[in-house]
Design an enzyme around this catalytic site. Structure first.
Site, PDB file in Angstrom:
ATOM      1  N   ASP A  83      61.161  87.864 -61.777  1.00 15.04           N
ATOM      2  CA  ASP A  83      60.757  86.455 -62.010  1.00 15.04           C
ATOM      3  C   ASP A  83      60.740  86.124 -63.618  1.00 15.04           C
ATOM      4  O   ASP A  83      60.766  85.026 -63.923  1.00 15.04           O
ATOM      5  CB  ASP A  83      59.452  86.139 -61.356  1.00 15.04           C
ATOM      6  CG  ASP A  83      59.667  86.294 -59.869  1.00 15.04           C
ATOM      7  OD1 ASP A  83      60.751  86.374 -59.495  1.00 15.04           O
ATOM      8  OD2 ASP A  83      58.578  86.399 -59.082  1.00 15.04           O
ATOM      9  N   TYR A 137      49.823  83.298 -60.639  1.00 16.53           N
ATOM     10  CA  TYR A 137      48.496  83.538 -60.763  1.00 16.53           C
ATOM     11  C   TYR A 137      47.416  82.581 -60.038  1.00 16.53           C
ATOM     12  O   TYR A 137      46.399  83.287 -59.576  1.00 16.53           O
ATOM     13  CB  TYR A 137      48.158  82.997 -62.392  1.00 16.53           C
ATOM     14  CG  TYR A 137      46.920  83.556 -62.930  1.00 16.53           C
ATOM     15  CD1 TYR A 137      45.814  84.347 -62.359  1.00 16.53           C
ATOM     16  CD2 TYR A 137      46.788  83.428 -64.348  1.00 16.53           C
ATOM     17  CE1 TYR A 137      44.714  84.603 -62.920  1.00 16.53           C
ATOM     18  CE2 TYR A 137      45.471  83.921 -65.180  1.00 16.53           C
ATOM     19  CZ  TYR A 137      44.565  84.530 -64.069  1.00 16.53           C
ATOM     20  OH  TYR A 137      43.511  84.959 -64.742  1.00 16.53           O
TER      21      TYR A 137
END
Length: 460
Positions: free
Chosen positions: A201, A343
């Site tokens: 990613d 996150y």
């Protein structure tokens, strides 16, 4: 009409010329009012002026009585809550195939298809650095693009400095054909037709950072550790790349955040090499008002945290000019739907499909039992500043990069960018997303409950 009727009642003997002049004046006033409500992002006004720090309109019942600092005028909304209309041209030659059956101007996300105005000729290959396992796929892909498709291949200069590539004599003839660039020095934004990522990613996030405006279509191969944003497998890359070059592929438009950081000038603030971010000259330095302005395009999230300090972070969050909350904890995450699985997911937020127009606000370890993550419309404008009572400074990062300190008087303004990242799908945006949830995050994986034996069912 009201003004004209009142004027006619008071002066019934007006000439035809005077009536026509009155209509022209009314038309000009209405046009001026309509112009003030134009969507700035849709009409190409992408720059935020320092004289207009916030945008919005005062409501009868505001979220807070405290307006944002340095805002003395009445707030008037200038954009839709759904966010700016995304730019659907990607790089010099790619765009979204228009569906004639589209209702209004919004297409069904599953029907978004990639098309080319002209055949793509230049491709940027982004390879994960310091990974020996990617050398062979990288060589195979570059040779296929150059020899089979006669394409111009761009790579970052430090990729070719890998000792394994330098010592490979068989790769020498191909290596000499590469066009190279250096991050923060060379601007290649108008030279790339297609981006191919080899890795995880992080390669997709890096590709996003290279293009602060329109982004060419991105085809990401899963050769990293997680690969939530990289749906393609490399085994049959020839047929997949050919299919994309021919324009036969689905695409998902991943919205990005447009972030504007305004800092007080404190002494001499050197800007390395005269470059601010990603090859853009640092022309946003306004010494007259004592401000330094930096802009970023963010794909995943903006993270404001307490840094190395042992004190709680204490930052004020404004929405369209009104104070909505003060974050007291380790920090706050402002993320896109794409970043909701990064996150923000680890901090307890919901996971949102990339096609949903939204911005997420997620606290990091808040010192409060009632502070839950929230989702706000994509068209709002957030502004984050240190609270006057804050005991320490804060730190901000953009997709995990460009980390810098935020002091009293500095501000971070965030809204949805009109330049999304067009990510090419294996099947379609919905199927690919749920496939990534299942394969990468093992979403809702649980051993199934056993059914009752037949004897027990009869007894019940």
């Amino acid at each position: 009409m009201f003004r004209h009727q009142r004027f006619s009642d008071q002066s019934p003997r007006l000439s035809t010329m005077e009536v026509e002049q009155e209509k022209v004046n009314m038309s000009k006033e209405l046009s001026a009012d309509a112009a003030s409500y134009r969507c700035s992002a849709c009409h190409g006004d992408e720059d935020w002026g320092l004289s207009h720090p916030m945008r919005g309109r005062a409501k009868s019942r505001s979220l807070s009585a405290a307006p944002a600092p340095a805002s003395t005028k009445e707030f008037r909304r200038t954009r839709s809550l759904h966010g700016p209309c995304p730019v659907t041209t990607f790089g010099p030659k790619a765009c979204v195939l228009q569906n004639p059956q589209t209702i209004m101007h919004i297409q069904d996300p599953a029907s978004q298809r990639l098309t080319w105005n002209k055949s793509p000729k230049s491709v940027l290959v982004i390879k994960k650095i310091r990974d020996a396992s990617l050398l062979q796929p990288f060589k195979e892909l570059c040779m296929y693009l150059m020899e089979e498709n006669n394409m111009i291949v761009y790579v970052e200069k430090k990729v070719l400095e890998d000792p394994a590539i330098v010592s490979d004599d068989s790769f020498g003839p191909v290596k000499r054909k590469f066009c190279t660039f250096r991050e923060d020095y060379d601007d290649i934004s108008n030279q790339i037709d297609l981006i191919i990522c080899l890795g995880g990613d992080g390669t997709l996030l890096y590709a996003s950072s290279l293009f602060q405006g329109s982004v060419p279509p991105v085809m990401a191969f899963h050769l990293g550790s997680l690969g939530f944003l990289t749906p393609f497998n490399f085994e049959n890359f020839q047929s997949q790349v050919t299919q994309v070059i021919q324009g036969n592929a689905a695409v998902v438009l991943r919205s990005r955040l447009k972030v504007r950081v305004v800092k007080e000038l404190r002494g001499k603030m050197a800007i390395p090499n005269g470059i601010s971010e990603n090859g853009v000259l640092a022309t946003d330095l306004d010494t007259e008002v004592g401000k330094q302005v930096m802009q970023y395009q963010v794909l995943n999230e903006v993270v404001i945290d307490r840094g190395p300090s042992s004190y709680l972070s204490n930052v004020d969050v404004y929405l369209d000019g009104h104070l909505i909350t003060t974050v007291q904890g380790d920090g706050v995450i402002v993320s896109t739907p794409t970043g909701s699985t990064a996150y923000a997911a680890a901090a307890g937020a919901s996971m949102i499909h990339p096609n949903v127009p939204a911005i997420m606000i997620t606290p990091i370890c808040p010192h409060s039992l009632s502070f839950r993550p929230i989702v706000v419309p994509a068209g709002v404008e957030l502004k984050i500043m240190l609270s006057p009572e804050a005991r320490n400074t804060a730190w901000v990062s953009f997709d995990g990069r460009k980390r810098q300190e935020i002091r009293h008087g500095d501000s971070i303004s965030i809204t949805t960018s009109c330049y999304p990242l067009p990510s090419i799908c294996v099947r379609d945006p919905v199927s690919d997303w749920f496939e990534s949830l299942a394969q990468c995050l093992h979403w809702n994986v649980r051993k199934k409950q056993a059914h009752f034996p037949e004897e027990e069912e009869e007894e019940v």
